[in-house]
Design a protein around this motif. Structure first.
Motif, PDB file in Angstrom:
ATOM      1  N   SER A  79       2.118   0.611   9.197  1.00  0.00           N
ATOM      2  CA  SER A  79       2.103   1.071   7.803  1.00  0.00           C
ATOM      3  C   SER A  79       0.710   0.968   7.210  1.00  0.00           C
ATOM      4  CB  SER A  79       3.096   0.258   6.969  1.00  0.00           C
ATOM      5  OG  SER A  79       2.697  -1.098   6.876  1.00  0.00           O
ATOM      6  N   VAL A  80      -0.028  -0.105   7.547  1.00  0.00           N
ATOM      7  CA  VAL A  80      -1.402  -0.248   7.067  1.00  0.00           C
ATOM      8  C   VAL A  80      -2.275   0.892   7.574  1.00  0.00           C
ATOM      9  CG1 VAL A  80      -3.454  -1.695   7.115  1.00  0.00           C
ATOM     10  CG2 VAL A  80      -1.213  -2.747   6.871  1.00  0.00           C
ATOM     11  N   LEU A  81      -2.153   1.205   8.872  1.00  0.00           N
ATOM     12  CA  LEU A  81      -2.970   2.258   9.465  1.00  0.00           C
ATOM     13  C   LEU A  81      -2.658   3.615   8.850  1.00  0.00           C
ATOM     14  CD1 LEU A  81      -5.040   3.136  11.568  1.00  0.00           C
ATOM     15  CD2 LEU A  81      -3.173   3.320  13.221  1.00  0.00           C
ATOM     16  N   PHE A  90       3.842 -16.962  -3.567  1.00  0.00           N
ATOM     17  CA  PHE A  90       5.266 -17.309  -3.570  1.00  0.00           C
ATOM     18  C   PHE A  90       6.146 -16.094  -3.275  1.00  0.00           C
ATOM     19  CE2 PHE A  90       4.207 -21.111  -6.309  1.00  0.00           C
ATOM     20  CZ  PHE A  90       4.640 -22.039  -5.382  1.00  0.00           C
ATOM     21  N   ILE A  91       5.792 -14.932  -3.829  1.00  0.00           N
ATOM     22  CA  ILE A  91       6.668 -13.765  -3.661  1.00  0.00           C
ATOM     23  C   ILE A  91       6.373 -13.001  -2.375  1.00  0.00           C
ATOM     24  CG2 ILE A  91       6.843 -13.498  -6.153  1.00  0.00           C
ATOM     25  CD1 ILE A  91       5.103 -10.952  -5.789  1.00  0.00           C
ATOM     26  N   THR A  92       5.360 -13.405  -1.625  1.00  0.00           N
ATOM     27  CA  THR A  92       5.066 -12.714  -0.371  1.00  0.00           C
ATOM     28  C   THR A  92       5.238 -13.617   0.848  1.00  0.00           C
ATOM     29  OG1 THR A  92       2.701 -13.202  -0.673  1.00  0.00           O
ATOM     30  CG2 THR A  92       3.496 -11.048  -1.411  1.00  0.00           C
ATOM     31  N   LEU A  93       4.747 -14.844   0.781  1.00  0.00           N
ATOM     32  CA  LEU A  93       4.779 -15.720   1.953  1.00  0.00           C
ATOM     33  C   LEU A  93       6.201 -16.133   2.329  1.00  0.00           C
ATOM     34  CD1 LEU A  93       1.734 -18.068   1.227  1.00  0.00           C
ATOM     35  CD2 LEU A  93       1.820 -16.123   2.777  1.00  0.00           C
ATOM     36  N   PHE A  94       7.057 -16.390   1.328  1.00  0.00           N
ATOM     37  CA  PHE A  94       8.392 -16.924   1.605  1.00  0.00           C
ATOM     38  C   PHE A  94       9.499 -16.081   0.970  1.00  0.00           C
ATOM     39  CE2 PHE A  94       5.281 -20.367   1.093  1.00  0.00           C
ATOM     40  CZ  PHE A  94       5.280 -20.877   2.380  1.00  0.00           C
ATOM     41  N   VAL A  95       9.210 -14.821   0.695  1.00  0.00           N
ATOM     42  CA  VAL A  95      10.171 -14.006  -0.050  1.00  0.00           C
ATOM     43  C   VAL A  95      11.425 -13.728   0.768  1.00  0.00           C
ATOM     44  CG1 VAL A  95       9.312 -11.754   0.693  1.00  0.00           C
ATOM     45  CG2 VAL A  95      10.278 -12.033  -1.607  1.00  0.00           C
ATOM     46  N   ASN A 115      -5.981 -10.079   0.323  1.00  0.00           N
ATOM     47  CA  ASN A 115      -5.870  -9.440   1.638  1.00  0.00           C
ATOM     48  C   ASN A 115      -5.460 -10.448   2.699  1.00  0.00           C
ATOM     49  OD1 ASN A 115      -6.551  -6.805   0.837  1.00  0.00           O
ATOM     50  ND2 ASN A 115      -8.739  -7.229   0.971  1.00  0.00           N
ATOM     51  N   GLY A 116      -6.078 -11.626   2.658  1.00  0.00           N
ATOM     52  CA  GLY A 116      -5.730 -12.666   3.621  1.00  0.00           C
ATOM     53  C   GLY A 116      -4.288 -13.125   3.480  1.00  0.00           C
ATOM     54  N   MET A 117      -3.832 -13.276   2.236  1.00  0.00           N
ATOM     55  CA  MET A 117      -2.455 -13.702   2.008  1.00  0.00           C
ATOM     56  C   MET A 117      -1.469 -12.619   2.422  1.00  0.00           C
ATOM     57  SD  MET A 117      -2.727 -15.757  -1.602  1.00  0.00           S
ATOM     58  CE  MET A 117      -1.057 -16.364  -1.495  1.00  0.00           C
ATOM     59  N   ALA A 118      -1.857 -11.362   2.275  1.00  0.00           N
ATOM     60  CA  ALA A 118      -0.978 -10.268   2.688  1.00  0.00           C
ATOM     61  C   ALA A 118      -0.755 -10.293   4.194  1.00  0.00           C
ATOM     62  CB  ALA A 118      -1.583  -8.926   2.259  1.00  0.00           C
ATOM     63  N   VAL A 119      -1.832 -10.510   4.954  1.00  0.00           N
ATOM     64  CA  VAL A 119      -1.701 -10.600   6.413  1.00  0.00           C
ATOM     65  C   VAL A 119      -0.839 -11.802   6.794  1.00  0.00           C
ATOM     66  CG1 VAL A 119      -2.966 -10.933   8.560  1.00  0.00           C
ATOM     67  CG2 VAL A 119      -3.894  -9.424   6.799  1.00  0.00           C
ATOM     68  N   LEU A 120      -1.103 -12.943   6.147  1.00  0.00           N
ATOM     69  CA  LEU A 120      -0.335 -14.148   6.450  1.00  0.00           C
ATOM     70  C   LEU A 120       1.131 -13.988   6.089  1.00  0.00           C
ATOM     71  CD1 LEU A 120      -0.361 -17.085   7.423  1.00  0.00           C
ATOM     72  CD2 LEU A 120      -0.935 -17.770   5.091  1.00  0.00           C
ATOM     73  N   SER A 121       1.423 -13.247   4.998  1.00  0.00           N
ATOM     74  CA  SER A 121       2.812 -13.084   4.569  1.00  0.00           C
ATOM     75  C   SER A 121       3.634 -12.316   5.600  1.00  0.00           C
ATOM     76  CB  SER A 121       2.857 -12.359   3.220  1.00  0.00           C
ATOM     77  OG  SER A 121       2.454 -11.008   3.346  1.00  0.00           O
ATOM     78  N   VAL A 126       3.550  -5.103   0.257  1.00  0.00           N
ATOM     79  CA  VAL A 126       2.290  -5.800   0.019  1.00  0.00           C
ATOM     80  C   VAL A 126       1.112  -4.936   0.462  1.00  0.00           C
ATOM     81  CG1 VAL A 126       2.192  -7.019   2.238  1.00  0.00           C
ATOM     82  CG2 VAL A 126       1.164  -8.060   0.227  1.00  0.00           C
ATOM     83  N   THR A 127       1.327  -4.139   1.512  1.00  0.00           N
ATOM     84  CA  THR A 127       0.271  -3.217   1.948  1.00  0.00           C
ATOM     85  C   THR A 127       0.062  -2.111   0.925  1.00  0.00           C
ATOM     86  OG1 THR A 127       0.897  -3.661   4.246  1.00  0.00           O
ATOM     87  CG2 THR A 127      -0.483  -1.734   3.832  1.00  0.00           C
ATOM     88  N   LEU A 128       1.170  -1.554   0.431  1.00  0.00           N
ATOM     89  CA  LEU A 128       1.068  -0.522  -0.604  1.00  0.00           C
ATOM     90  C   LEU A 128       0.365  -1.058  -1.843  1.00  0.00           C
ATOM     91  CD1 LEU A 128       4.662   1.035  -0.404  1.00  0.00           C
ATOM     92  CD2 LEU A 128       2.525   2.199   0.162  1.00  0.00           C
ATOM     93  N   PHE A 129       0.721  -2.259  -2.236  1.00  0.00           N
ATOM     94  CA  PHE A 129       0.117  -2.844  -3.431  1.00  0.00           C
ATOM     95  C   PHE A 129      -1.400  -2.944  -3.298  1.00  0.00           C
ATOM     96  CE2 PHE A 129      -1.477  -6.912  -5.219  1.00  0.00           C
ATOM     97  CZ  PHE A 129      -1.450  -6.550  -6.558  1.00  0.00           C
ATOM     98  N   LEU A 130      -1.868  -3.474  -2.189  1.00  0.00           N
ATOM     99  CA  LEU A 130      -3.305  -3.665  -2.010  1.00  0.00           C
ATOM    100  C   LEU A 130      -4.048  -2.338  -1.877  1.00  0.00           C
ATOM    101  CD1 LEU A 130      -3.266  -6.743   0.395  1.00  0.00           C
ATOM    102  CD2 LEU A 130      -3.824  -6.714  -2.032  1.00  0.00           C
ATOM    103  N   GLU A 131      -3.476  -1.391  -1.138  1.00  0.00           N
ATOM    104  CA  GLU A 131      -4.145  -0.111  -0.950  1.00  0.00           C
ATOM    105  C   GLU A 131      -4.184   0.697  -2.247  1.00  0.00           C
ATOM    106  OE1 GLU A 131      -5.823   0.927   1.729  1.00  0.00           O
ATOM    107  OE2 GLU A 131      -5.444  -1.077   2.504  1.00  0.00           O
TER     108      GLU A 131
END
Length: 806
Positions: free
Chosen positions: A785-787, A623-628, A676-682, A335-340
């Motif tokens: 990984s984000v950093l 759905f594919i990040t929060l509860f995957v 971004n918010g959902m990525a952190v929450l996931s 999810v980090t790779l996707f957003l970046e």
């Protein structure tokens, strides 16, 4: 300067630069009979001038002079600005009652307003060598169409258009110099500012095509589809729709990698199916068949044997195994790779599409007509603009917030109702299924336990409630956003986005959060059970195999149902409505069904058209990040859906909806912050699922801490993982009725087992601490990984150096 004054200056500027007369159908152009035209013609009857926009109206009331007067003045003002108009009489239309006003913008108008709007156009071919070394570009190369199919356009240096220096630009053909998206955007800019009253100084707010559509003077206003020109979406529909398809394509590309890894984890579960030691112990007659479990509800639930959950234990292993831990960590990085990577792709598109300085243009956009109409107060300063008093603004904001809170509370009440349904119906299912030898119901193949039957029916009911609340709230969200009177179109979209997403987030995910983090956590223990709000309904326990399989069931039903229902709404419903509408509209099948009539009969692409597309994909992203971690196949289902979604959206926009007015956008807007918010929450939710919902941590604790003689296997895990309770200590009110107990139960059985532990016992403390030992490193890995990704970005170093120097 007010927007009306600005538009008057535009008219004066045009009159000063224009050297040719314009107006309705010019006499020097030969007129062609309608029947001699092609049904897909997008030109005036002279076959030369392109139709850039179409207005339609129905003059059913012969005595309605007021609407006729508005149209007459409005069209006269359009001609005064320089647009050319041609009207199709109702006798020429297929239904015999609709007038069509076709609008053409000649070169003088396009040049004048391209100068006003500072539209960028090419002036020199790009001679900078293209850098093919794009980081990680090889990952997406296999999914891109080859150049001989795409036919990429040459790259140019561009600059804002200046009419007085038109020779400076690369103008080969004035008819094709401005792409269709720019032409209809210019025409709509004029339509939205032109007045429909004689004395504009008296009625300053009576202007714009939107108000004429709202008051019924016109029935529709739209640019025509031109299937002969249709090529690049950005050139045809504008950057706003282009950036949506760019994001959707990139999201689908990245989903492939998540789908492959998720499928491998699922395959690992299949391959290790026979090595599942704890499931073997559950299914064995000499182990699971001798373990008597405590009743799962009061009075109507009898004692049962552990081997009745044999099937669900095997099913749970497919998703709850060592591969689940790896996949949860992988998705935190994915999810980090996707957003970046999307930020980089978006920045590249922003440069290639000449949107780098779009923020400056955005500030110059007009106020919403609704804002100008409803805000009668004006500030007396250098720039006289309407404004909303602070008291009125606060009152409207408070009312809007209260409405959103009320609807979110309504969702929570519905979820509580579904939970109550689970508790009440479970006892009924258990009573019905008690006659089966294994306390199960045989239904054409697999065995269905009371837990599974309750979970599936509750999930289906929950999905139906979700759909009903969505339909109701959509209208409410639009109403309260209109009530707030946002100042600009961007502000309107952002406010509506926040309201809709908050509601949809709670609506779609609340049931999953309940199963993942609350179910089975507050049940008490035999002799001291916990009840729902003081009622007689005992809180739910998890299956001995864990709550993860129920979370998987909930996720599959809601996610799959959402995607199937979404495709039906997007594709089937518009097609049926268009088919029925065109069938009713064809009063004269032998007459020519012209392009403007065909487009008029299509569905309007409203202001929420693109908004709904983003919302659908963002909910899927959740759905594919929060509860995957509970369902590794979720990315695969999303991938299949998106492959269809791209094509359905393209087909729908080009064939089922009127062509929307082109608009510019340099990003996906507020959705980027939401992602971004959902990525952190996931990262947090998946860590919690593995640490506290999955049985992976208890199994590892047993293997390393409780295994006798230091053996590294899972033998004896089932017996060790269950608590023991004395049946005589269970209160009479909690014990099952005599007729509910199975035939094999007798007074010699004095002990029952349960999956729950006494609070703060040694075992309870060991499991919770072990869960935290997994949770904290998982968060650290994802954060690192984000950093690292940000450190790889050269722009990060530039920003760092700049801040240090400053």
């Amino acid at each position: 300067m007010s927007p009306t004054d600005s538009f008057n200056d535009d008219i004066n500027d045009y009159n000063q630069h224009s050297s040719t007369g314009t107006g309705y159908l010019q006499q020097d152009q030969p007129e062609i009979d309608k029947q001699q035209q092609s049904k897909d013609s997008v030109f005036f009857r002279d076959g030369v001038r392109r139709i850039d926009f179409v207005l339609s109206y129905v003059d059913e009331k012969e005595g309605d002079r007021k609407q006729e007067e508005k149209r007459k003045i409005y069209e006269a003002n359009l001609v005064k600005v320089g647009l050319e108009l041609e009207t199709e009489d109702k006798s020429e239309s297929d239904d015999g009652k609709t007038y069509f006003v076709k609008i053409h913008a000649p070169w003088e108008v396009l040049a004048t307003y391209a100068d006003v709007l500072k539209i960028k156009v090419p002036f020199k071919a790009n001679d900078i060598p293209d850098n093919k070394e794009i980081p990680m570009n090889w990952l997406s190369t296999p999914f891109r169409l080859p150049e001989h199919i795409m036919h990429p356009e040459p790259d140019y240096f561009t600059a804002p258009f200046n009419k007085s220096k038109s020779d400076f630009y690369l103008i080969d053909d004035k008819d094709t110099f401005f792409p269709p998206s720019t032409r209809n955007r210019i025409v709509y800019y004029i339509l939205s500012r032109c007045s429909y009253v004689r004395d504009e100084c008296v009625d300053r707010d009576k202007k714009g095509i939107k108000r004429l559509l709202n008051n019924g003077a016109y029935t529709a206003a739209f640019p025509l589809h031109d299937y002969f020109y249709l090529s690049l979406y950005r050139k045809y529909y504008g950057e706003k729709i282009g950036i949506y398809f760019a994001w959707l394509g990139f999201y689908t590309e990245m989903l492939l990698f998540a789908a492959v890894v998720g499928t491998l984890c699922f395959v690992y579960g299949l391959l290790t199916y026979d090595e599942n030691e704890w499931s073997k112990e559950i299914c064995r007659e000499d182990i699971g068949g001798k373990i008597v479990m405590c009743p799962l509800c009061d009075k109507k639930c009898g004692y049962w044997k552990l081997n009745s959950t044999c099937n669900s234990s095997w099913q749970s292993h497919l998703f709850d195994n060592v591969g689940t831990v790896f996949f949860a960590i992988f998705m935190g990085i994915w999810v980090t790779l996707f957003l970046e990577f999307w930020k980089r792709r978006q920045a590249r598109l922003e440069y290639e599409w000449d949107l780098v300085d779009f923020e400056e243009e955005q500030q110059q956009l007009q106020l919403r007509p609704e804002y100008e109409t409803k805000c009668t107060n004006r500030k007396l300063n250098r720039i006289t603009q309407p404004y909303l008093p602070i008291t009125s603004k606060c009152a409207r904001t408070c009312l809007s917030g209260a409405t959103v809170i009320f609807w979110i509370s309504l969702i929570i009440a519905c979820i509580i109702g579904v939970i109550a349904y689970r508790l009440a119906v479970y006892a009924a299912f258990a009573s019905i299924m008690k006659d089966s030898p294994t306390s199960q119901l045989h239904v054409v193949g697999p065995y269905i336990t009371p837990q599974l039957a309750t979970s599936v029916t509750a999930s289906c009911i929950n999905f139906i409630i979700i759909m009903i609340l969505n339909l109701m709230y959509e209208r409410v969200a639009i109403w309260i956003t209109d009530m707030e009177i946002p100042k600009t179109h961007l502000e309107y979209e952002n406010k509506l986005t926040v309201k809709m997403f908050l509601f949809q987030f709670v609506n779609y995910y609340s049931s999953c959060f309940y199963v993942a983090f609350f179910k089975g956590k507050f049940v008490g223990y035999p002799g001291n059970y916990a009840y729902m709000f003081g009622s007689k309904l005992r809180n739910e326990e998890c299956d001995p195999g864990g709550c993860l399989i129920e979370l998987t069931t909930q996720l599959v039903i809601v996610m799959t149902g959402k995607q199937v229902w979404g495709n039906i709404q997007e594709a089937l419903v518009p097609w049926l409505m268009n088919w029925w509408g065109s069938r009713k509209a064809r009063c004269h099948p032998e007459s020519l069904y012209s392009r403007w009539e065909q487009d008029h009969d299509l569905q309007p692409f409203g202001q929420l058209g693109l908004f709904q597309e983003y919302l659908e994909m963002v909910i899927q992203f959740g759905f594919i990040t929060l509860f995957v971690a509970s369902f590794p196949l979720a990315p695969l289902l999303a991938l299949f859906n998106n492959i269809i979604e791209v094509r359905v959206d393209a087909w729908k926009l080009t064939t089922q909806f009127r062509r929307p007015v082109a608009a510019k956008a340099h990003s996906i807007g507020a959705w980027e912050e939401i992602l971004n918010g959902m990525a952190v929450l996931s990262v947090v939710t998946n860590a919690f699922i593995v640490a506290f919902t999955s049985d992976m941590i208890p199994r590892l604790v047993y293997m390393y801490a409780y295994q006798p003689d230091g053996q590294m296997n899972m033998k004896g895990y089932i017996d060790n993982s269950l608590s023991m309770f004395n049946i005589s200590a269970i209160p009479l009110d909690n014990r099952p009725d005599d007729e509910e107990n199975p035939p094999w139960f007798n007074s010699s059985i004095t002990i029952c087992r349960s999956v729950v532990f006494y609070f703060m016992t040694k075992r309870y403390f060991a499991l919770r601490v072990s869960g935290l030992f997994f949770f904290i490193p998982y968060i650290q890995i994802s954060s690192t990984s984000v950093l690292l990704l940000k450190l790889r970005d050269f722009s990060f170093f530039e920003q760092l150096n700049t801040s240090v120097i400053s």
